[in-house]
Design an enzyme around this catalytic site. Structure first.
Site, short mmCIF file in Angstrom:
data_model
loop_
_atom_site.label_atom_id
_atom_site.label_comp_id
_atom_site.label_asym_id
_atom_site.label_seq_id
_atom_site.Cartn_x
_atom_site.Cartn_y
_atom_site.Cartn_z
N TYR A 1 1.88 8.76 18.11
CA TYR A 1 2.45 8.53 16.77
C TYR A 1 3.81 9.22 16.65
O TYR A 1 4.80 8.60 16.24
CB TYR A 1 1.48 9.07 15.72
CG TYR A 1 2.00 8.93 14.30
CD1 TYR A 1 1.97 7.71 13.64
CD2 TYR A 1 2.52 10.04 13.62
CE1 TYR A 1 2.46 7.58 12.34
CE2 TYR A 1 3.01 9.91 12.32
CZ TYR A 1 2.97 8.68 11.69
OH TYR A 1 3.45 8.55 10.41
N SER B 1 0.84 -1.21 0.00
CA SER B 1 0.00 0.00 0.00
C SER B 1 0.87 1.25 0.00
O SER B 1 2.05 1.20 0.39
CB SER B 1 -0.89 -0.02 1.25
OG SER B 1 -1.72 1.13 1.29
N ILE C 1 3.05 4.34 0.43
CA ILE C 1 4.48 4.63 0.27
C ILE C 1 5.27 3.35 -0.01
O ILE C 1 6.14 3.32 -0.89
CB ILE C 1 5.00 5.34 1.55
CG1 ILE C 1 4.43 6.76 1.62
CG2 ILE C 1 6.52 5.33 1.60
CD1 ILE C 1 4.74 7.51 2.91
N SER D 1 8.83 9.80 10.13
CA SER D 1 7.83 10.81 9.74
C SER D 1 8.34 12.18 10.13
O SER D 1 9.08 12.31 11.12
CB SER D 1 6.52 10.54 10.48
OG SER D 1 5.64 11.65 10.33
N1 LIG Z 1 1.24 9.06 4.14
C1 LIG Z 1 1.85 9.97 4.84
O1 LIG Z 1 1.53 11.18 4.74
C2 LIG Z 1 2.96 9.60 5.79
C3 LIG Z 1 3.71 10.64 6.37
C4 LIG Z 1 4.76 10.33 7.21
C5 LIG Z 1 5.07 9.01 7.48
N2 LIG Z 1 4.33 8.01 6.92
C6 LIG Z 1 4.71 6.63 7.25
O2 LIG Z 1 4.90 5.91 6.04
C7 LIG Z 1 4.60 4.52 6.27
C8 LIG Z 1 3.61 4.04 5.21
O3 LIG Z 1 2.41 4.79 5.36
P1 LIG Z 1 1.32 4.97 4.18
O4 LIG Z 1 0.87 6.37 4.23
O5 LIG Z 1 1.84 4.39 2.94
O6 LIG Z 1 0.12 4.12 4.80
P2 LIG Z 1 -0.75 2.89 4.24
O7 LIG Z 1 -1.07 3.10 2.82
O8 LIG Z 1 -1.84 2.71 5.24
O9 LIG Z 1 0.28 1.69 4.38
C9 LIG Z 1 0.62 1.14 5.61
C10 LIG Z 1 1.24 -0.22 5.33
O10 LIG Z 1 1.67 -0.79 6.57
C11 LIG Z 1 1.21 -2.13 6.60
N3 LIG Z 1 1.00 -2.53 7.99
C12 LIG Z 1 0.29 -1.88 8.95
N4 LIG Z 1 0.30 -2.60 10.09
C13 LIG Z 1 1.05 -3.70 9.84
C14 LIG Z 1 1.41 -4.83 10.61
N5 LIG Z 1 1.01 -4.97 11.90
N6 LIG Z 1 2.18 -5.78 10.05
C15 LIG Z 1 2.57 -5.67 8.75
N7 LIG Z 1 2.27 -4.63 7.98
C16 LIG Z 1 1.49 -3.66 8.51
C17 LIG Z 1 -0.10 -2.12 5.82
O11 LIG Z 1 -0.39 -3.41 5.30
P3 LIG Z 1 -1.53 -4.37 5.96
O12 LIG Z 1 -2.64 -3.50 6.38
O13 LIG Z 1 -1.82 -5.34 4.87
O14 LIG Z 1 -0.84 -5.03 7.10
C18 LIG Z 1 0.24 -1.16 4.70
O15 LIG Z 1 0.88 -1.84 3.65
C19 LIG Z 1 4.08 4.43 7.70
O16 LIG Z 1 5.12 4.02 8.55
C20 LIG Z 1 3.66 5.85 8.01
O17 LIG Z 1 3.69 6.13 9.39
C21 LIG Z 1 3.28 8.28 6.09
#
Ligand SMILES: NC(=O)c1ccc[n+]([C@@H]2O[C@H](COP(=O)([O-])OP(=O)(O)OC[C@H]3O[C@@H](n4cnc5c(N)ncnc54)[C@H](OP(=O)(O)O)[C@@H]3O)[C@@H](O)[C@H]2O)c1
Length: 250
Positions: free
Chosen positions: A150, A16, A18, A137
């Protein structure tokens, strides 16, 4: 020659947002990629979207057996591991006065403990000169309302990268973190549905006047994964359009 030709990369949360953006970019640059997450449907979708040499492994970063299985399968399929991206993470925005132990444990277990053991269980399998990238982050740098749990898990991730970098320098393994700003992923799109003004408000506070795309983080991850960054370890790379620099109107 592609920049990750013949490399094997394991990406948690590669199904998903990033993580999927990083998986695509790495595959374009010649890497064999293993993506890991809990949801079998999105794992399959991502595999089909990315194409190339992709292995999917279903599991949870909070479960030791799942992480051990991830690395065992990666080795049995591709024979080695050169890059690990510990990207899986969850974010709940809750005012400090309303945080419960359940909220706290949920985020700490995935974002901090999960990242720690994603790296810890990789170590016995990694090639010398491997590159490990932790996704933190900008919340570790700026202070945002309703982010006490967070943001502190992400500050821990930044510090982890520095400490791992020092310990693992003995093995010639580099460890860095990336701190994304606001990136358009499914969480962001969900928020937009509830609050259509959200995008405009966010962009007004970003010096480069746009929110980021997964591709922006993927390009930074590609640099840190490749030999182009071979003298870089223990850094946190902010990829946030200048948001954390907190420019003030003069
Ligand atoms: N989007 C932003 O603006 C942003 C900003 C700063 C930092 N981040 C960081 O970037 C990373 C990715 O975020 P995203 O925005 O791409 O979110 P996302 O689309 O919700 O992706 C999160 C991913 O983490 C996986 N995940 C969650 N819990 C898990 C678990 N217990 N075991 C294994 N996999 C798990 C999910 O897969 P499943 O649900 O299939 O397990 C999913 O693939 C995160 O660490 C987030 O904190 C995001």
């Amino acid at each position: 020659m592609k920049r990750l030709q013949d490399k094997v990369a394991v990406i948690t949360g590669g199904n998903s947002g990033i993580g999927k953006g990083i998986a695509k970019r790495f595959a374009e640059e010649g890497a064999k990629v293993v993506i890991f997450g809990r949801n079998p449907e999105t794992l399959l979708q991502a595999k089909n979207e990315i194409g190339g040499m992709i292995l999917t492994v279903q599991g949870d970063v909070t479960q030791t057996e799942d992480l051990q299985n991830l690395y065992a399968q990666s080795i049995s399929h591709f024979g080695k591991i050169d890059i690990v991206v510990a990207n899986s993470g969850v974010g709940e925005r809750i005012h400090a006065a309303n945080v419960t132990e359940k909220n706290f444990d949920y985020m700490v277990n995935i974002n901090y403990r999960g990242v720690y053991f994603t790296v810890r269980h990789a170590l016995e399998h990694l090639n010398p000169n491997a590159s490990i990238i932790l996704i933190a982050s900008c919340a570790a740098t700026v202070t945002l309302k309703r982010h006490s749990v967070y943001a502190s898990t992400k500050a821990a991730v930044v510090k982890l990268a520095q400490n791992f970098a020092y310990d693992l320098s003995d093995l010639s393994i580099r460890v860095n973190s990336i701190s994304p700003g606001y990136i358009r992923t499914p969480i962001f799109d969900e928020r937009l549905k509830q609050d259509p003004e959200y995008l405009a408000r966010r962009e007004a506070n970003i010096p480069l006047k746009r929110i980021g795309e997964p591709q922006d983080i993927a390009n930074a991850a590609l640099f840190l994964a490749s030999s182009e960054s071979s003298y870089i370890t223990g850094v946190d790379l902010l990829v946030d359009g200048g948001y954390s620099a907190s420019f003030l109107e003069g």
